[in-house]
Design an enzyme around this catalytic site. Sequence first.
Site, PDB file in Angstrom:
ATOM      1  N   TYR A  26      -2.044   1.355  11.028  1.00 41.70           N
ATOM      2  CA  TYR A  26      -2.513  -0.017  11.189  1.00 41.70           C
ATOM      3  C   TYR A  26      -3.128  -0.233  12.568  1.00 41.70           C
ATOM      4  CZ  TYR A  26       0.406  -0.734   7.037  1.00 41.70           C
ATOM      5  OH  TYR A  26       0.972  -0.643   5.798  1.00 41.70           O
ATOM      6  N   ASN A  73       8.868   2.098  10.687  1.00 41.58           N
ATOM      7  CA  ASN A  73       7.814   2.867  10.013  1.00 41.58           C
ATOM      8  C   ASN A  73       6.720   3.277  11.009  1.00 41.58           C
ATOM      9  OD1 ASN A  73       5.892   3.985   8.318  1.00 41.58           O
ATOM     10  ND2 ASN A  73       6.209   2.464   6.712  1.00 41.58           N
ATOM     11  N   GLU A  96       3.045  -7.148   6.933  1.00 40.91           N
ATOM     12  CA  GLU A  96       4.348  -6.883   7.533  1.00 40.91           C
ATOM     13  C   GLU A  96       4.618  -5.397   7.394  1.00 40.91           C
ATOM     14  OE1 GLU A  96       4.184 -11.042   7.032  1.00 40.91           O
ATOM     15  OE2 GLU A  96       4.202  -9.651   5.365  1.00 40.91           O
ATOM     16  N   ILE A 125       0.870  -1.174   0.000  1.00 42.00           N
ATOM     17  CA  ILE A 125       0.000   0.000   0.000  1.00 42.00           C
ATOM     18  C   ILE A 125       0.905   1.221   0.000  1.00 42.00           C
ATOM     19  CG2 ILE A 125      -0.200   0.054   2.524  1.00 42.00           C
ATOM     20  CD1 ILE A 125      -3.114   1.074   2.125  1.00 42.00           C
ATOM     21  N   ALA A 126       0.538   2.233  -0.775  1.00 46.67           N
ATOM     22  CA  ALA A 126       1.330   3.465  -0.791  1.00 46.67           C
ATOM     23  C   ALA A 126       0.473   4.619  -1.278  1.00 46.67           C
ATOM     24  CB  ALA A 126       2.559   3.322  -1.687  1.00 46.67           C
TER      25      ALA A 126
END
Length: 148
Positions: A109, A102, A97, A63-64
């Site tokens: 999350y 980060n 992961e 995801i970005a």
Amino acid sequence: MQANDIEAVAAVEKAAAEFPWPQSQFEESFNSDHHCTVLEVEGVVLGFSVFSHAVDESTLLNIAIYPDIQGKGYGRLLLSSGLQTQQQQGAKQCFLEVRVSNVSAKKLYGSLRFDVVGMRKNYYPAKAGREDAYTMCCDLSDNTLVVV
């Protein structure tokens, strides 16, 4: 995601990730049974997510969001939407992961009910060798997802 989005998705990944997936990886995901989604505003791809799904488990593979617009809720929107789709397709859990370093991703999350369930040593490439990753899991079985 459409086939003509793959080049733009790879460009977002290249801008957002220090060690990006190559365009061929997005092509492979698109051509497999992965759930690939783009966030597009006025015809411009600003972000993406890629999930895999098997039996009753899903995995967020990537995801970005384009760096200039990170922190504005777009990642949360993509992730929340993706989790809802996975849940509708019968997933009871979603795994991912994340780099130990980060902080912003771990915060996102955690806000969507992912919990750390393990660690993978030397999982990610890093400038100084390798970096550990947390394995995180979200319970999708109770229909109480956090929605944007």
